[in-house]
Design a protein around this motif. Sequence first.
Motif, PDB file in Angstrom:
ATOM      1  N   ASP A   1       0.853  -1.180   0.000  1.00 44.83           N
ATOM      2  CA  ASP A   1       0.000   0.000   0.000  1.00 44.83           C
ATOM      3  C   ASP A   1       0.894   1.237   0.000  1.00 44.83           C
ATOM      4  O   ASP A   1       2.082   1.170   0.328  1.00 44.83           O
ATOM      5  CB  ASP A   1      -0.930  -0.010   1.215  1.00 44.83           C
ATOM      6  CG  ASP A   1      -0.162  -0.093   2.517  1.00 44.83           C
ATOM      7  OD1 ASP A   1       0.603  -1.071   2.695  1.00 44.83           O
ATOM      8  OD2 ASP A   1      -0.277   0.808   3.357  1.00 44.83           O
ATOM      9  N   VAL A   2       0.341   2.364  -0.364  1.00 46.40           N
ATOM     10  CA  VAL A   2       1.138   3.596  -0.510  1.00 46.40           C
ATOM     11  C   VAL A   2       1.863   3.950   0.779  1.00 46.40           C
ATOM     12  O   VAL A   2       3.053   4.276   0.781  1.00 46.40           O
ATOM     13  CB  VAL A   2       0.239   4.773  -0.965  1.00 46.40           C
ATOM     14  CG1 VAL A   2       1.021   6.075  -0.937  1.00 46.40           C
ATOM     15  CG2 VAL A   2      -0.301   4.524  -2.361  1.00 46.40           C
ATOM     16  N   SER A   3       1.155   3.882   1.898  1.00 46.58           N
ATOM     17  CA  SER A   3       1.748   4.247   3.183  1.00 46.58           C
ATOM     18  C   SER A   3       2.953   3.363   3.507  1.00 46.58           C
ATOM     19  O   SER A   3       4.008   3.846   3.927  1.00 46.58           O
ATOM     20  CB  SER A   3       0.700   4.146   4.289  1.00 46.58           C
ATOM     21  OG  SER A   3       1.265   4.416   5.550  1.00 46.58           O
ATOM     22  N   SER A   4       2.820   2.050   3.307  1.00 51.02           N
ATOM     23  CA  SER A   4       3.917   1.125   3.604  1.00 51.02           C
ATOM     24  C   SER A   4       5.111   1.362   2.694  1.00 51.02           C
ATOM     25  O   SER A   4       6.268   1.303   3.120  1.00 51.02           O
ATOM     26  CB  SER A   4       3.434  -0.325   3.477  1.00 51.02           C
ATOM     27  OG  SER A   4       2.462  -0.620   4.452  1.00 51.02           O
ATOM     28  N   LEU A   5       4.846   1.634   1.418  1.00 49.54           N
ATOM     29  CA  LEU A   5       5.931   1.901   0.478  1.00 49.54           C
ATOM     30  C   LEU A   5       6.675   3.183   0.849  1.00 49.54           C
ATOM     31  O   LEU A   5       7.907   3.253   0.751  1.00 49.54           O
ATOM     32  CB  LEU A   5       5.383   2.002  -0.954  1.00 49.54           C
ATOM     33  CG  LEU A   5       4.897   0.688  -1.582  1.00 49.54           C
ATOM     34  CD1 LEU A   5       4.162   0.960  -2.890  1.00 49.54           C
ATOM     35  CD2 LEU A   5       6.073  -0.253  -1.829  1.00 49.54           C
ATOM     36  N   GLN A   6       5.937   4.183   1.294  1.00 46.23           N
ATOM     37  CA  GLN A   6       6.565   5.445   1.720  1.00 46.23           C
ATOM     38  C   GLN A   6       7.442   5.229   2.958  1.00 46.23           C
ATOM     39  O   GLN A   6       8.551   5.769   3.050  1.00 46.23           O
ATOM     40  CB  GLN A   6       5.497   6.499   1.997  1.00 46.23           C
ATOM     41  CG  GLN A   6       4.800   7.009   0.744  1.00 46.23           C
ATOM     42  CD  GLN A   6       3.626   7.927   1.051  1.00 46.23           C
ATOM     43  OE1 GLN A   6       3.045   7.873   2.149  1.00 46.23           O
ATOM     44  NE2 GLN A   6       3.256   8.769   0.098  1.00 46.23           N
ATOM     45  N   LYS A   7       6.960   4.426   3.895  1.00 46.40           N
ATOM     46  CA  LYS A   7       7.744   4.134   5.092  1.00 46.40           C
ATOM     47  C   LYS A   7       8.994   3.336   4.740  1.00 46.40           C
ATOM     48  O   LYS A   7      10.068   3.563   5.299  1.00 46.40           O
ATOM     49  CB  LYS A   7       6.889   3.365   6.101  1.00 46.40           C
ATOM     50  CG  LYS A   7       5.783   4.198   6.726  1.00 46.40           C
ATOM     51  CD  LYS A   7       4.790   3.323   7.481  1.00 46.40           C
ATOM     52  CE  LYS A   7       3.592   4.132   7.958  1.00 46.40           C
ATOM     53  NZ  LYS A   7       2.523   3.277   8.508  1.00 46.40           N
TER      54      LYS A   7
ATOM     55  N   ALA B   1      -0.913  -2.794  -6.698  1.00 44.31           N
ATOM     56  CA  ALA B   1       0.076  -2.362  -5.699  1.00 44.31           C
ATOM     57  C   ALA B   1       0.282  -0.863  -5.789  1.00 44.31           C
ATOM     58  O   ALA B   1       0.383  -0.297  -6.873  1.00 44.31           O
ATOM     59  CB  ALA B   1       1.395  -3.094  -5.924  1.00 44.31           C
ATOM     60  N   GLY B   2       0.324  -0.221  -4.636  1.00 45.17           N
ATOM     61  CA  GLY B   2       0.536   1.226  -4.597  1.00 45.17           C
ATOM     62  C   GLY B   2      -0.640   2.015  -5.119  1.00 45.17           C
ATOM     63  O   GLY B   2      -0.498   3.180  -5.508  1.00 45.17           O
ATOM     64  N   ALA B   3      -1.817   1.398  -5.139  1.00 48.32           N
ATOM     65  CA  ALA B   3      -3.012   2.074  -5.651  1.00 48.32           C
ATOM     66  C   ALA B   3      -4.129   1.981  -4.625  1.00 48.32           C
ATOM     67  O   ALA B   3      -4.092   1.149  -3.713  1.00 48.32           O
ATOM     68  CB  ALA B   3      -3.463   1.438  -6.964  1.00 48.32           C
TER      69      ALA B   3
ATOM     70  N   PHE C   1      -4.750 -12.680  -7.948  1.00 47.92           N
ATOM     71  CA  PHE C   1      -4.260 -11.434  -7.365  1.00 47.92           C
ATOM     72  C   PHE C   1      -3.168 -11.694  -6.320  1.00 47.92           C
ATOM     73  O   PHE C   1      -2.206 -10.944  -6.208  1.00 47.92           O
ATOM     74  CB  PHE C   1      -5.413 -10.653  -6.723  1.00 47.92           C
ATOM     75  CG  PHE C   1      -6.343 -10.004  -7.719  1.00 47.92           C
ATOM     76  CD1 PHE C   1      -5.914  -9.708  -8.992  1.00 47.92           C
ATOM     77  CD2 PHE C   1      -7.649  -9.688  -7.365  1.00 47.92           C
ATOM     78  CE1 PHE C   1      -6.767  -9.109  -9.917  1.00 47.92           C
ATOM     79  CE2 PHE C   1      -8.501  -9.087  -8.275  1.00 47.92           C
ATOM     80  CZ  PHE C   1      -8.058  -8.796  -9.552  1.00 47.92           C
ATOM     81  N   LEU C   2      -3.334 -12.763  -5.552  1.00 50.17           N
ATOM     82  CA  LEU C   2      -2.345 -13.097  -4.522  1.00 50.17           C
ATOM     83  C   LEU C   2      -0.990 -13.404  -5.162  1.00 50.17           C
ATOM     84  O   LEU C   2       0.047 -12.918  -4.700  1.00 50.17           O
ATOM     85  CB  LEU C   2      -2.830 -14.296  -3.706  1.00 50.17           C
ATOM     86  CG  LEU C   2      -1.887 -14.794  -2.608  1.00 50.17           C
ATOM     87  CD1 LEU C   2      -1.594 -13.694  -1.596  1.00 50.17           C
ATOM     88  CD2 LEU C   2      -2.474 -16.012  -1.904  1.00 50.17           C
ATOM     89  N   ASP C   3      -0.975 -14.209  -6.210  1.00 47.18           N
ATOM     90  CA  ASP C   3       0.275 -14.522  -6.900  1.00 47.18           C
ATOM     91  C   ASP C   3       0.934 -13.252  -7.423  1.00 47.18           C
ATOM     92  O   ASP C   3       2.149 -13.045  -7.281  1.00 47.18           O
ATOM     93  CB  ASP C   3       0.017 -15.474  -8.074  1.00 47.18           C
ATOM     94  CG  ASP C   3      -0.353 -16.880  -7.622  1.00 47.18           C
ATOM     95  OD1 ASP C   3      -0.082 -17.214  -6.450  1.00 47.18           O
ATOM     96  OD2 ASP C   3      -0.919 -17.632  -8.434  1.00 47.18           O
ATOM     97  N   MET C   4       0.128 -12.392  -8.010  1.00 48.11           N
ATOM     98  CA  MET C   4       0.624 -11.157  -8.596  1.00 48.11           C
ATOM     99  C   MET C   4       1.272 -10.251  -7.543  1.00 48.11           C
ATOM    100  O   MET C   4       2.381  -9.736  -7.726  1.00 48.11           O
ATOM    101  CB  MET C   4      -0.562 -10.425  -9.263  1.00 48.11           C
ATOM    102  CG  MET C   4      -0.218  -9.117  -9.966  1.00 48.11           C
ATOM    103  SD  MET C   4      -1.738  -8.230 -10.425  1.00 48.11           S
ATOM    104  CE  MET C   4      -2.533  -9.427 -11.499  1.00 48.11           C
ATOM    105  N   LEU C   5       0.595 -10.082  -6.413  1.00 48.86           N
ATOM    106  CA  LEU C   5       1.092  -9.180  -5.380  1.00 48.86           C
ATOM    107  C   LEU C   5       2.272  -9.774  -4.621  1.00 48.86           C
ATOM    108  O   LEU C   5       3.179  -9.036  -4.198  1.00 48.86           O
ATOM    109  CB  LEU C   5      -0.048  -8.822  -4.418  1.00 48.86           C
ATOM    110  CG  LEU C   5      -1.139  -7.946  -5.044  1.00 48.86           C
ATOM    111  CD1 LEU C   5      -2.357  -7.859  -4.136  1.00 48.86           C
ATOM    112  CD2 LEU C   5      -0.614  -6.544  -5.338  1.00 48.86           C
ATOM    113  N   ALA C   6       2.290 -11.089  -4.440  1.00 45.64           N
ATOM    114  CA  ALA C   6       3.438 -11.720  -3.781  1.00 45.64           C
ATOM    115  C   ALA C   6       4.701 -11.528  -4.615  1.00 45.64           C
ATOM    116  O   ALA C   6       5.788 -11.266  -4.080  1.00 45.64           O
ATOM    117  CB  ALA C   6       3.170 -13.200  -3.561  1.00 45.64           C
TER     118      ALA C   6
END
Length: 392
Positions: A292-298, A319-321, A374-379
């Motif tokens: 998520d955006v917040s986690s990526l920023q951190k 991701a990031g959206a 979706f799980l495969d894609m995000l992992a």
Amino acid sequence: MDKLIDPEVKQQIRQLLDVDPAAAAEMIKTCVENNTDIPLNIGITGEAGSGKSSFVNAFRGIDDRHESAAPTGCVETTTDIKPYSHPNYPNVILWDLPGIGTTKYPAEKYLKLTGFEKFDFFIIISDTRFRENDVKLAKEIQKMGKKFYFVRSKIDNDLRAEERGQRDFDPERTLSQIRENCIQGLQKEGFESPQVFLVSNFDLHLYDFSLLHETLDRELPDHKKHALLLAMPNINQEVINNKKEAFQARIKYYATASAAGAAVPVPGLSVAVDVGMIVAVVKQYTAGFGLDVSSLQKLAASTGVQFEDLKSVIRSPLAGAEITGDLILKVLGQVTFITASTAAEEGFKFIPVLGTIVAMSLSSVTTYRVLSYFLDMLAEDSQRVFKRALGL
């Protein structure tokens, strides 16, 4: 993961599936959500200045300068008991406890004053050898029947100091000496086989933090392990894979629940899915994988890698959206891995949910395949981001 639902409740769900699918779906959702919200309280303690607050921040995946960070400094900054919730999993709380042996919290009254009953386990931190107060606390925790773990912090500082002072510097030898010194000191105090984990709060992927996680996962009760895993920062590829396996094990329950959900047709495909449920679950995936955006920023702030650099390796539009129903339908409209015929043919192959299910709808079959996709894609995205963050 079949332990997720109590056997008696599972039997009730089987019976409801025939007569009241909507009630069965609601019961499944409640069971899954209750399991996700299991509280985990971790007490972080040690002497003043040992690095407790930095450890709390590192575990939560945030930089010491972040607005929600536990205050850090070269002097004692924790004077009272302060809870810090995980930013993505508020059910996981790290309690930054005051230094043991201070005037306000003397060693002999420490556990009583801090309310030891609420903690699932304690992490005792020291930046040198473990001292008298650390030993006293560990023995008191032991008497109370609680688990505790010794963490030797600021290992990165020790290695830099040794490197400056030695001609034939060997980091592995230095680490071994530090670990052995701590173990011998604890053995002299009566601990038969003490385990000491060497940690750098600024580089959790190095040294013994992964071993600490493995030990906690092995010793925690089953119902607490999942909470720990999801809150765990992505310190290595194995953690990411373990998160994927945990998410995968839950998909069959969401798929069963979707049979009575509000199905929405996917543009361009002759199938329907429970979009609301998929949105909620995909949000869990992005939070758990740190996408998520917040986690990526951190992550960018804590590693020094630019936010845009991290995003550049992401391939999934999720991701990031902001995850919305429109975005889910848009993504599904662009793929052709699902058709009504193949979903119908493979329904029971993909949904071995609660035993014998008489009337499994096409929506549930499709939901299973969509969530798996979706799980495969995000992992995979999470693995790529992890590698870029560490410069691998």
